[in-house]
Design a protein around this motif. Structure first.
Motif, PDB file in Angstrom:
ATOM      1  N   PRO A  28       0.681  -1.260  -0.004  1.00 48.06           N
ATOM      2  CA  PRO A  28       0.035   0.045   0.140  1.00 48.06           C
ATOM      3  C   PRO A  28       0.837   1.302  -0.024  1.00 48.06           C
ATOM      4  O   PRO A  28       1.910   1.304   0.730  1.00 48.06           O
ATOM      5  CB  PRO A  28      -0.585  -0.112   1.182  1.00 48.06           C
ATOM      6  N   ARG A  29       0.252   2.256  -0.859  1.00 44.90           N
ATOM      7  CA  ARG A  29       1.279   3.524  -0.826  1.00 44.90           C
ATOM      8  C   ARG A  29       1.615   4.054   0.379  1.00 44.90           C
ATOM      9  O   ARG A  29       2.847   4.535   0.640  1.00 44.90           O
ATOM     10  CB  ARG A  29       0.544   4.416  -1.638  1.00 44.90           C
ATOM     11  N   PRO A  30       0.581   4.327   1.339  1.00 46.05           N
ATOM     12  CA  PRO A  30       1.173   4.664   2.742  1.00 46.05           C
ATOM     13  C   PRO A  30       2.314   4.189   3.610  1.00 46.05           C
ATOM     14  O   PRO A  30       3.074   4.612   4.092  1.00 46.05           O
ATOM     15  CB  PRO A  30      -0.256   4.713   3.362  1.00 46.05           C
ATOM     16  N   LEU A  31       2.221   2.772   3.191  1.00 49.74           N
ATOM     17  CA  LEU A  31       3.198   1.802   3.843  1.00 49.74           C
ATOM     18  C   LEU A  31       4.383   2.120   3.323  1.00 49.74           C
ATOM     19  O   LEU A  31       5.724   2.108   3.774  1.00 49.74           O
ATOM     20  CB  LEU A  31       2.900   0.240   3.950  1.00 49.74           C
ATOM     21  N   GLU A  32       4.683   2.346   1.821  1.00 50.30           N
ATOM     22  CA  GLU A  32       5.899   2.523   1.023  1.00 50.30           C
ATOM     23  C   GLU A  32       6.584   3.771   1.533  1.00 50.30           C
ATOM     24  O   GLU A  32       7.363   3.979   1.915  1.00 50.30           O
ATOM     25  CB  GLU A  32       5.487   2.933  -0.632  1.00 50.30           C
ATOM     26  N   LEU A  64      10.367   6.780   4.985  1.00 56.04           N
ATOM     27  CA  LEU A  64      10.410   7.683   6.126  1.00 56.04           C
ATOM     28  C   LEU A  64      11.429   7.012   7.010  1.00 56.04           C
ATOM     29  O   LEU A  64      12.497   7.909   7.878  1.00 56.04           O
ATOM     30  CB  LEU A  64       9.219   7.972   6.585  1.00 56.04           C
ATOM     31  N   ALA A  65      11.330   5.728   7.311  1.00 51.18           N
ATOM     32  CA  ALA A  65      12.097   5.125   8.348  1.00 51.18           C
ATOM     33  C   ALA A  65      13.690   5.176   7.928  1.00 51.18           C
ATOM     34  O   ALA A  65      14.744   5.463   8.683  1.00 51.18           O
ATOM     35  CB  ALA A  65      11.799   3.545   8.486  1.00 51.18           C
ATOM     36  N   VAL A  66      13.932   4.754   6.534  1.00 49.72           N
ATOM     37  CA  VAL A  66      15.263   5.017   6.062  1.00 49.72           C
ATOM     38  C   VAL A  66      15.680   6.343   5.989  1.00 49.72           C
ATOM     39  O   VAL A  66      16.931   6.799   6.616  1.00 49.72           O
ATOM     40  CB  VAL A  66      15.340   4.455   4.625  1.00 49.72           C
ATOM     41  N   LEU A  67      15.052   7.510   5.765  1.00 45.76           N
ATOM     42  CA  LEU A  67      15.345   8.696   5.578  1.00 45.76           C
ATOM     43  C   LEU A  67      15.651   9.272   7.072  1.00 45.76           C
ATOM     44  O   LEU A  67      16.702   9.811   7.151  1.00 45.76           O
ATOM     45  CB  LEU A  67      14.392   9.466   4.999  1.00 45.76           C
ATOM     46  N   GLY A  68      14.852   8.863   7.968  1.00 42.65           N
ATOM     47  CA  GLY A  68      15.038   9.147   9.425  1.00 42.65           C
ATOM     48  C   GLY A  68      16.516   8.489   9.976  1.00 42.65           C
ATOM     49  O   GLY A  68      17.254   9.338  10.650  1.00 42.65           O
ATOM     50  N   HIS A  69      16.867   7.283   9.720  1.00 45.12           N
ATOM     51  CA  HIS A  69      17.989   6.455   9.882  1.00 45.12           C
ATOM     52  C   HIS A  69      19.230   7.429   9.066  1.00 45.12           C
ATOM     53  O   HIS A  69      20.231   7.808   9.833  1.00 45.12           O
ATOM     54  CB  HIS A  69      17.944   5.297   9.470  1.00 45.12           C
ATOM     55  N   HIS A 124      13.179   0.291  16.905  1.00 44.61           N
ATOM     56  CA  HIS A 124      12.330   1.402  16.965  1.00 44.61           C
ATOM     57  C   HIS A 124      10.920   0.644  16.997  1.00 44.61           C
ATOM     58  O   HIS A 124      10.740  -0.009  16.293  1.00 44.61           O
ATOM     59  CB  HIS A 124      12.513   2.296  15.751  1.00 44.61           C
ATOM     60  N   VAL A 125       9.973   1.329  17.869  1.00 40.50           N
ATOM     61  CA  VAL A 125       8.390   0.988  17.703  1.00 40.50           C
ATOM     62  C   VAL A 125       7.689   1.992  17.549  1.00 40.50           C
ATOM     63  O   VAL A 125       7.954   3.257  18.186  1.00 40.50           O
ATOM     64  CB  VAL A 125       8.110   0.002  18.809  1.00 40.50           C
ATOM     65  N   GLY A 126       6.528   2.064  16.611  1.00 39.87           N
ATOM     66  CA  GLY A 126       5.770   3.210  16.402  1.00 39.87           C
ATOM     67  C   GLY A 126       5.721   3.589  14.736  1.00 39.87           C
ATOM     68  O   GLY A 126       5.504   2.474  14.016  1.00 39.87           O
ATOM     69  N   ARG A 127       5.754   4.902  14.475  1.00 42.57           N
ATOM     70  CA  ARG A 127       5.714   4.975  13.105  1.00 42.57           C
ATOM     71  C   ARG A 127       6.801   6.100  12.826  1.00 42.57           C
ATOM     72  O   ARG A 127       6.790   7.239  13.470  1.00 42.57           O
ATOM     73  CB  ARG A 127       4.313   5.466  12.645  1.00 42.57           C
ATOM     74  N   PRO A 128       7.628   5.841  11.894  1.00 43.89           N
ATOM     75  CA  PRO A 128       8.676   6.942  11.207  1.00 43.89           C
ATOM     76  C   PRO A 128       7.791   8.153  11.165  1.00 43.89           C
ATOM     77  O   PRO A 128       6.868   8.454  10.527  1.00 43.89           O
ATOM     78  CB  PRO A 128       9.225   6.127  10.038  1.00 43.89           C
ATOM     79  N   GLY A 129       8.589   9.236  11.709  1.00 41.45           N
ATOM     80  CA  GLY A 129       7.854  10.726  11.470  1.00 41.45           C
ATOM     81  C   GLY A 129       6.525  10.736  12.095  1.00 41.45           C
ATOM     82  O   GLY A 129       6.080  12.000  11.960  1.00 41.45           O
TER      83      GLY A 129
END
Length: 146
Positions: A15-19, A24-29, A43-48
């Motif tokens: 799904p596009r939102p999961l993509e 965002l997880a990679v970018l945040g890292h 990490h647990v939750g949602r990136p961003g």
């Protein structure tokens, strides 16, 4: 086409939102961790969108029960109906023994909570699902404008 109901992990089409969330997880890292050698962080939750973390240290117990308790504690602190678990660590994204141990603990925590919990490995250039092998990578990831 959807994966068979008994197949574990992420499958195409995502799904596009999961993509976007995984990107965002990679970018945040990439933005948060400048060191090439750094500890493994769960990490647990949602990136961003709100996350809690557990930084692993040398000598931490590697017992399945302890890791499951850590994940249950982290999951209890996030306010999202579909929390994600992502592990950041140095190196490539091939599944290592430590990743497999965190995956087992994630499965156990999800079982105790009676809900699915996705886990992905995140590195400087992409992400990978250790269960299905689905992954994305970028040569040079940059924040999108707008």
């Amino acid at each position: 086409m959807h994966p068979p109901p008994d197949s574990e992990g992420l499958h195409e089409p995502l799904p596009r939102p999961l993509e976007r969330t995984l990107r965002l997880a990679v970018l945040g890292h990439v933005e948060a961790e400048r060191r090439r050698r750094h500890p493994t962080v769960v990490h647990v939750g949602r990136p961003g969108g709100g996350e809690v973390v557990f930084a692993c240290a040398a000598g931490d117990p590697d017992d399945l029960g302890v890791r499951t308790d850590v994940l249950l504690a982290l999951l209890s602190r996030v306010d999202h109906p579909e929390p994600l678990v992502w592990i950041t660590r140095p190196g490539d994204l091939e599944t290592q023994d430590d990743d497999a141990c965190w995956l087992a603990a994630t499965r156990a925590a999800a079982g105790e909570l009676d809900r699915p919990v996705e886990l992905v490995l995140v590195g400087r250039h992409g992400w990978r699902d250790p269960r299905s092998g689905l992954s994305r990578s970028w040569k040079r990831l940059r924040a999108r404008s707008g």
